[in-house]
Design a protein around this motif. Structure first.
Motif, mmCIF file in Angstrom:
data_model
loop_
_atom_site.group_PDB
_atom_site.id
_atom_site.type_symbol
_atom_site.label_atom_id
_atom_site.label_comp_id
_atom_site.label_asym_id
_atom_site.label_seq_id
_atom_site.Cartn_x
_atom_site.Cartn_y
_atom_site.Cartn_z
ATOM 1 N N TRP A 146 -15.491 -32.279 37.572
ATOM 2 C CA TRP A 146 -16.928 -32.410 37.382
ATOM 3 C C TRP A 146 -17.599 -32.547 38.741
ATOM 4 O O TRP A 146 -17.066 -33.215 39.632
ATOM 5 N N THR A 147 -18.749 -31.930 38.883
ATOM 6 C CA THR A 147 -19.444 -31.976 40.179
ATOM 7 C C THR A 147 -20.378 -33.184 40.286
ATOM 8 O O THR A 147 -21.142 -33.306 41.238
ATOM 9 N N ALA A 148 -20.334 -34.058 39.291
ATOM 10 C CA ALA A 148 -21.082 -35.316 39.350
ATOM 11 C C ALA A 148 -20.150 -36.410 38.839
ATOM 12 O O ALA A 148 -19.180 -36.123 38.122
ATOM 13 N N PRO A 149 -20.412 -37.673 39.202
ATOM 14 C CA PRO A 149 -19.523 -38.762 38.760
ATOM 15 C C PRO A 149 -19.433 -38.813 37.237
ATOM 16 O O PRO A 149 -20.471 -38.778 36.550
ATOM 17 N N VAL A 150 -18.229 -38.888 36.718
ATOM 18 C CA VAL A 150 -18.031 -38.901 35.266
ATOM 19 C C VAL A 150 -18.775 -40.046 34.572
ATOM 20 O O VAL A 150 -19.374 -39.837 33.510
ATOM 21 N N PRO A 151 -18.780 -41.279 35.136
ATOM 22 C CA PRO A 151 -19.523 -42.349 34.454
ATOM 23 C C PRO A 151 -21.018 -42.026 34.311
ATOM 24 O O PRO A 151 -21.642 -42.374 33.315
ATOM 25 N N VAL A 152 -21.563 -41.344 35.314
ATOM 26 C CA VAL A 152 -22.985 -40.973 35.246
ATOM 27 C C VAL A 152 -23.201 -39.911 34.173
ATOM 28 O O VAL A 152 -24.119 -39.993 33.357
ATOM 29 N N LEU A 153 -22.323 -38.917 34.149
ATOM 30 C CA LEU A 153 -22.433 -37.869 33.131
ATOM 31 C C LEU A 153 -22.271 -38.457 31.739
ATOM 32 O O LEU A 153 -22.985 -38.076 30.805
ATOM 33 N N ALA A 154 -21.334 -39.388 31.605
ATOM 34 C CA ALA A 154 -21.115 -40.015 30.298
ATOM 35 C C ALA A 154 -22.363 -40.756 29.846
ATOM 36 O O ALA A 154 -22.779 -40.665 28.689
ATOM 37 N N ARG A 155 -22.975 -41.475 30.770
ATOM 38 C CA ARG A 155 -24.200 -42.212 30.428
ATOM 39 C C ARG A 155 -25.317 -41.253 30.056
ATOM 40 O O ARG A 155 -26.113 -41.523 29.149
ATOM 41 N N TYR A 156 -25.343 -40.152 30.740
ATOM 42 C CA TYR A 156 -26.351 -39.120 30.444
ATOM 43 C C TYR A 156 -26.165 -38.592 29.022
ATOM 44 O O TYR A 156 -27.098 -38.558 28.215
ATOM 45 N N VAL A 157 -24.942 -38.207 28.712
ATOM 46 C CA VAL A 157 -24.646 -37.690 27.365
ATOM 47 C C VAL A 157 -24.972 -38.734 26.304
ATOM 48 O O VAL A 157 -25.645 -38.461 25.310
ATOM 49 N N HIS A 158 -24.505 -39.938 26.538
ATOM 50 C CA HIS A 158 -24.733 -41.004 25.571
ATOM 51 C C HIS A 158 -26.221 -41.236 25.348
ATOM 52 O O HIS A 158 -26.674 -41.396 24.211
ATOM 53 N N SER A 159 -26.978 -41.257 26.422
ATOM 54 C CA SER A 159 -28.408 -41.520 26.318
ATOM 55 C C SER A 159 -29.115 -40.438 25.527
ATOM 56 O O SER A 159 -29.929 -40.717 24.637
ATOM 57 N N VAL A 160 -28.819 -39.184 25.855
ATOM 58 C CA VAL A 160 -29.460 -38.090 25.125
ATOM 59 C C VAL A 160 -29.140 -38.183 23.633
ATOM 60 O O VAL A 160 -30.025 -38.106 22.791
ATOM 61 N N LEU A 161 -27.861 -38.367 23.329
ATOM 62 C CA LEU A 161 -27.454 -38.421 21.925
ATOM 63 C C LEU A 161 -28.095 -39.603 21.206
ATOM 64 O O LEU A 161 -28.595 -39.468 20.096
ATOM 65 N N ASP A 162 -28.077 -40.748 21.855
ATOM 66 C CA ASP A 162 -28.632 -41.949 21.242
ATOM 67 C C ASP A 162 -30.130 -41.799 21.004
ATOM 68 O O ASP A 162 -30.629 -42.071 19.911
ATOM 69 N N GLY A 163 -30.834 -41.361 22.033
ATOM 70 C CA GLY A 163 -32.279 -41.209 21.914
ATOM 71 C C GLY A 163 -32.653 -40.132 20.916
ATOM 72 O O GLY A 163 -33.577 -40.294 20.116
ATOM 73 N N LEU A 164 -31.925 -39.041 20.950
ATOM 74 C CA LEU A 164 -32.220 -37.931 20.044
ATOM 75 C C LEU A 164 -31.947 -38.325 18.594
ATOM 76 O O LEU A 164 -32.717 -37.966 17.687
ATOM 77 N N THR A 165 -30.882 -39.068 18.399
ATOM 78 C CA THR A 165 -30.550 -39.528 17.050
ATOM 79 C C THR A 165 -31.676 -40.376 16.484
ATOM 80 O O THR A 165 -32.130 -40.159 15.363
ATOM 81 N N MET A 166 -32.117 -41.333 17.282
ATOM 82 C CA MET A 166 -33.186 -42.219 16.806
ATOM 83 C C MET A 166 -34.447 -41.412 16.508
ATOM 84 O O MET A 166 -35.105 -41.618 15.490
ATOM 85 N N CYS A 167 -34.742 -40.476 17.394
ATOM 86 C CA CYS A 167 -35.941 -39.650 17.218
ATOM 87 C C CYS A 167 -35.850 -38.850 15.918
ATOM 88 O O CYS A 167 -36.814 -38.772 15.155
ATOM 89 N N TRP A 168 -34.682 -38.291 15.657
ATOM 90 C CA TRP A 168 -34.512 -37.501 14.433
ATOM 91 C C TRP A 168 -34.578 -38.369 13.193
ATOM 92 O O TRP A 168 -35.142 -37.993 12.169
ATOM 93 N N ILE A 169 -34.001 -39.571 13.286
ATOM 94 C CA ILE A 169 -34.046 -40.486 12.139
ATOM 95 C C ILE A 169 -35.494 -40.744 11.757
ATOM 96 O O ILE A 169 -35.830 -40.848 10.583
ATOM 97 N N VAL A 170 -36.356 -40.816 12.753
ATOM 98 C CA VAL A 170 -37.761 -41.113 12.462
ATOM 99 C C VAL A 170 -38.503 -39.881 11.952
ATOM 100 O O VAL A 170 -39.174 -39.942 10.936
ATOM 101 N N ASP A 171 -38.368 -38.766 12.657
ATOM 102 C CA ASP A 171 -39.218 -37.629 12.250
ATOM 103 C C ASP A 171 -38.486 -36.463 11.587
ATOM 104 O O ASP A 171 -39.124 -35.523 11.121
ATOM 105 N N ARG A 172 -37.153 -36.527 11.547
ATOM 106 C CA ARG A 172 -36.344 -35.534 10.818
ATOM 107 C C ARG A 172 -36.616 -34.096 11.248
ATOM 108 O O ARG A 172 -36.489 -33.171 10.445
#
Lengths: 199, 199
Positions: free
Chosen positions: B149-175
């Motif tokens: 990976w061309t970026a630190p794995v912990p940073v990429l992991a946090r990025y992925v987690h954040s997008v998924l978490d935020g997107l999930t919550m957003c979808w739960i609200v507005d579907r």
DNA sequence: GTCTATAGGAAGATAGAC
DNA sequence: GTCTATCTTCCTATAGAC
């Protein structure tokens, strides 16, 4: 002889509720605790609000509106149009690290609204307002830059909102500022890559 | 003559609690409601668990572990290494759209833990496990692809987690599935751009 | 409008018969 | 271990004196 007009009482109770919820959480913000925080007798509560739920609805509306205003200000403050996006993200993040409790209250209220029969529309509106505000900011940015976005603005807005929302929650839990800022930088650069070359 | 061993009672109560919380929310999962859902008398509760909090701790641990296992399975199932990332994201998202209530319970429990004095460590561990699982998956992916990976794995992991978490919550609200899937695609592509060319 | 006192119910937890 | 009955506390909301 009233020491305070009923209208002001309402405001004082709302302010007390927000303060209390930020400190102890939404669940702990009972009518008693709120009245106590506002230094009023419990009985006052129910001639200012028909119910606890009515106050919570008011709080949700207020906080959502405040957040939107804050976002717009952060955005308007930038001079250099090229760093508009980056700067707005940084300003937003400063707010998160400075007042994480308020963000947490936002999450708690959204969940409360989702679980309370008949209150889902309020949660939907809360999120819709955030998304709409971001959409406007993105459109405004493109306009000032004299260019367009190469992806649909509503999708980009949802992307930005999701990253910020998820990252905020993650930071609230583990307080890893270093990694969080890196993610913010990384997402900001990605967003910038959706700007078309000025025609 | 016990109809059920105490150990099985515990399991039944935990299962009932999860079912109930998914349906009505964490706040509604009172000891009475949980015992009722498990079709046991209330008294049973307190010789299976010392307190309501003890049960909730157990539930948090279980759900977090389940999520991690699900993520690993989704990942292991992909054959084509090039689409490993994309496929995992899609599988994850199918789970979200199929069982949004469980995700919501996850958020509610995290907030509950954050607000309960002495329980913050549990919330931290919950998030740390998610992040660690994603880090492992990312490392595994790079290994299978014979690259880095061309970026630190912990940073990429946090990025992925954040997008998924935020997107999930957003979808739960507005579907809004359409926009959410677009965001998912967009984030997936971005993630892929951090894969270095095989040496 | 204002506040005290209290109704009425539901919560977590326990005592004590079996 | 098992379950009923109950203790104590805290909640929202209201009644009613001033």
């Amino acid at each position: 002889m009233p020491r305070m007009a009923a209208k002001d009482r309402r405001e004082a109770l709302i302010a007390a509720a927000i303060r209390l919820m930020a400190r102890d959480g939404v669940a702990k913000a009972t009518t008693r605790a709120i009245a106590g925080e506002a230094q009023m007798p419990l009985g006052v509560f129910h001639y200012c609000f028909a119910s606890r739920e009515e106050l919570l609805q008011e709080v949700i509306t207020r906080l959502a509106a405040e957040s939107v205003v804050a976002a717009r200000q952060a955005f308007a403050g930038a001079e250099d149009p090229a760093s508009m996006i980056t700067k707005s993200l940084q300003v937003f993040w400063q707010g998160v690290e400075l007042h994480p409790e308020e963000q947490l209250v936002g999450y708690e209220l959204a969940h409360y609204a989702l679980r309370q029969p008949g209150m889902e529309p309020l949660a939907r509106r809360q999120y819709a307002e955030y998304l709409e505000a971001i959409e406007e900011l993105l459109s405004e940015a493109a306009k000032r830059l004299g260019t367009e976005w190469t992806a649909p603005v509503p999708v980009l807005a949802r992307y930005v909102h999701s990253v910020l929302d998820g990252l905020t929650m993650c930071w609230i839990v583990d307080r890893n500022s270093e990694h969080s800022r890196e993610v913010l930088r990384l997402a900001g650069e990605h967003l910038l890559s959706f700007i078309a070359e000025p025609s």
